[in-house]
Design an enzyme around this catalytic site. Structure first.
Site, PDB file in Angstrom:
ATOM      1  N   LYS A  48       0.869  -1.106  -0.248  1.00 28.92           N
ATOM      2  CA  LYS A  48       0.036   0.195  -0.106  1.00 28.92           C
ATOM      3  C   LYS A  48       0.840   1.252   0.006  1.00 28.92           C
ATOM      4  O   LYS A  48       1.767   1.522   0.965  1.00 28.92           O
ATOM      5  CB  LYS A  48      -1.052  -0.094   1.364  1.00 28.92           C
ATOM      6  CG  LYS A  48      -2.134   0.891   0.998  1.00 28.92           C
ATOM      7  CD  LYS A  48      -1.627   2.319   1.320  1.00 28.92           C
ATOM      8  CE  LYS A  48      -2.944   3.360   1.332  1.00 28.92           C
ATOM      9  NZ  LYS A  48      -2.357   4.767   1.298  1.00 28.92           N
ATOM     10  N   GLU A  91       9.918   1.864  10.694  1.00 26.00           N
ATOM     11  CA  GLU A  91      10.636   2.899  10.684  1.00 26.00           C
ATOM     12  C   GLU A  91      10.078   4.065  10.792  1.00 26.00           C
ATOM     13  O   GLU A  91       9.244   4.641  10.036  1.00 26.00           O
ATOM     14  CB  GLU A  91      11.386   2.636   9.422  1.00 26.00           C
ATOM     15  CG  GLU A  91      12.817   3.496   8.942  1.00 26.00           C
ATOM     16  CD  GLU A  91      12.571   4.825   8.522  1.00 26.00           C
ATOM     17  OE1 GLU A  91      12.412   5.699   9.439  1.00 26.00           O
ATOM     18  OE2 GLU A  91      12.521   4.874   7.440  1.00 26.00           O
ATOM     19  N   CYS A 101      13.458  11.429   6.995  1.00 33.70           N
ATOM     20  CA  CYS A 101      13.330  10.892   8.407  1.00 33.70           C
ATOM     21  C   CYS A 101      14.786  11.100   9.023  1.00 33.70           C
ATOM     22  O   CYS A 101      14.772  11.014  10.139  1.00 33.70           O
ATOM     23  CB  CYS A 101      12.683   9.531   8.561  1.00 33.70           C
ATOM     24  SG  CYS A 101      13.498   8.279   7.523  1.00 33.70           S
ATOM     25  N   GLU A 114      10.108  16.707  15.756  1.00 34.50           N
ATOM     26  CA  GLU A 114      10.726  16.742  14.237  1.00 34.50           C
ATOM     27  C   GLU A 114      10.180  17.624  13.209  1.00 34.50           C
ATOM     28  O   GLU A 114       9.112  18.070  13.238  1.00 34.50           O
ATOM     29  CB  GLU A 114      10.274  15.091  13.750  1.00 34.50           C
ATOM     30  CG  GLU A 114      10.801  14.964  12.366  1.00 34.50           C
ATOM     31  CD  GLU A 114      10.316  13.402  11.769  1.00 34.50           C
ATOM     32  OE1 GLU A 114      11.138  12.878  11.055  1.00 34.50           O
ATOM     33  OE2 GLU A 114       9.398  12.957  12.282  1.00 34.50           O
TER      34      GLU A 114
END
Length: 477
Positions: free
Chosen positions: A169, A244, A278, A378
């Site tokens: 997906k 992750e 990331c 973040e």
């Protein structure tokens, strides 16, 4: 179109959704809007295909993956261009991503031949103990928009090498890249049902994955918040999971570091993909004795970075994926200024007459402090805050984020310090004088809320295997 059981098919609802170029807001293409029923059919196809695929020899699986890699090479230019059209990164970065994506397939084509078991000394003379490595089963893979090619091959290549069947997906923002990858799989002679592609609403499809007992492993790359919810859902069917998740990478520059190298590394790490990765640098810690010099050189080089459409060969910084991302980084900048930070490069949204996308100048904030939101949250955008530190012990404590632990970077020419830093930084990935440590043969993943499990190398293959222990009693002569 969806790819289920070896065929391209419309969704059950016959609905589709449109993909737009984030730079121009022009229509790029359409994909089928799959739902729960489509996902269940894909899972069922994978379940049936797994029964035969898992019995393929190591050589057969390896040969298929080599053919798949060749088919990706044939399509490399189209895939790279599609990545840029869908998510905006400069074309040269997209080309680099495609090469990385192919490298994972190349690696696991060889790794498929290196799945070993064990024999263990038994506790009695009439027993023999064996441990076999077997494929975990049907795998559901949910991939992100920022690396729409590499994140797919990093999951499906080891899964297929291990003998698993897969349902993918992709992110709704970048499904066309996934479609090209599945065209390569199809052209390589993929047996029906071994890999399936479902596009559509994330929550509905992910819930269907988690509810299915046929799906034995869920692998996800994305935000920590979503990852936590997926792990909760996977618990109901006791799936093996690999996550992750988010990162908040520190970038530490000691007084003995090569300044030019450290600045160039910071630019490559921070501003790649407009800061939308990331593992990109989020917090730059510079020893106070060289902070001014570092900041001046950093700002000088950052001001030269060109902003624009990723298809323009001169572009260094492409668009943000959406306006929500722009709002977040604007908020972080305003918060930093209110708490004493100073913008020494960038700091503003960029508007173009011919493009409606969200563009933002690569930005440097000096005099950053730990109280600022940018030190805690973040940042998925082109903002680089510079903090100063006085001692090694201090910077290690500040760099070890209470929540995140994906990637960290350290620049020093002191060998002993480098050893201490790689031992003391609480991160799954540490780059010492290396701003881009990602490679197909090494493990990629984090600790703490940055995830569980690893992708890449022999470690990534192990994620798709389970051990079967057999104790055999034999007759003695």
């Amino acid at each position: 179109m969806l790819y289920i059981n070896g065929e391209w098919t419309p969704s059950v609802s016959n609905k589709s959704f449109t993909i737009y170029n984030p730079a121009t807001k022009e229509k790029v293409g359409e994909m089928a809007y799959g739902n729960k029923e489509d996902t269940e059919m894909a899972i069922s196809s994978a379940e049936q295909a797994f029964k035969t695929w898992k019995r393929k020899t190591a050589g057969e699986k390896s040969a298929f993956l080599k053919t798949f890699a060749d088919q990706l090479r044939v399509r490399a230019e189209d895939i790279a261009r599609t990545i840029t059209l869908e998510m905006g990164k400069p074309l040269r970065e997209s080309i680099g991503e495609v090469n990385l994506a192919i490298s994972y397939v190349d690696w696991y084509a060889e790794e498929a031949k290196r799945i070993y078991g064990d024999t263990i000394p038994a506790s009695s003379i009439d027993k023999r103990i064996f441990v076999f490595q077997e494929p975990v089963g049907v795998v559901a893979a949910i991939t992100p928009w920022n690396f729409p090619a590499a994140m797919i091959t990093r999951k499906i290549a080891p899964a297929l090498a291990a003998g698993c069947a897969v349902v993918v997906k992709p992110a709704s923002a970048t499904p066309l890249t996934a479609k090209l990858i599945f065209e390569a799989l199809d052209a390589a002679g993929l047996p029906k049902g071994v890999a399936n592609l479902v596009t559509g609403p994330s929550q509905e499809i992910a819930s269907t994955f988690n509810e299915s007992f046929a799906v034995r492993k869920l692998t996800f790359t994305g935000s920590t918040e979503v990852g936590i919810e997926l792990m909760r859902g996977a618990a109901d069917t006791v799936k093996k999971v690999a996550m992750e998740l988010g990162g908040h990478a520190p970038y530490i520059v000691f007084e003995d570091a090569d300044l030019e190298t450290a600045v160039d590394g910071a630019i490559a790490s921070k501003f790649r993909n407009a800061g939308q990765t990331c593992v990109c640098t989020n917090r730059i810690y510079v020893h106070q004795s060289i902070a001014d010099e570092f900041g001046q050189l950093f700002a000088k080089k950052v001001r030269k970075l060109a902003i624009g459409n990723g298809l323009d060969e001169n572009t260094d910084i492409g668009p943000l994926i959406n306006r929500e991302s722009l709002s977040k980084i604007s908020s972080q900048i305003n918060d930093a200024i209110n708490l004493g930070g100073k913008v020494i490069a960038g700091g503003k949204e960029v508007k173009f007459e011919q493009m409606e996308g969200c563009f933002f100048e690569p930005t440097i904030i000096n005099y950053a402090t730990d109280e600022m939101n940018i030190a805690k949250e973040e940042t998925f955008g082109p903002i680089a805050p510079i903090f100063t530190f006085q001692s090694e012990a201090e910077v290690v404590e500040r760099a070890n984020h209470f929540q995140y632990g994906l990637a960290a970077y350290c620049y020093t020419n002191d060998f002993s310090r480098a050893i201490r830093m790689m031992e003391n930084l609480e991160y799954g990935i540490v780059g010492i004088n290396d701003e881009m440590p990602t490679t197909a043969q090494a493990p990629f993943g984090g600790v703490k809320a940055s995830g569980v499990g690893r992708e890449g190398g022999k470690y990534g293959l192990q994620e798709y295997l389970v051990e079967k222990y057999v104790s055999m009693k034999i007759k003695q002569n």
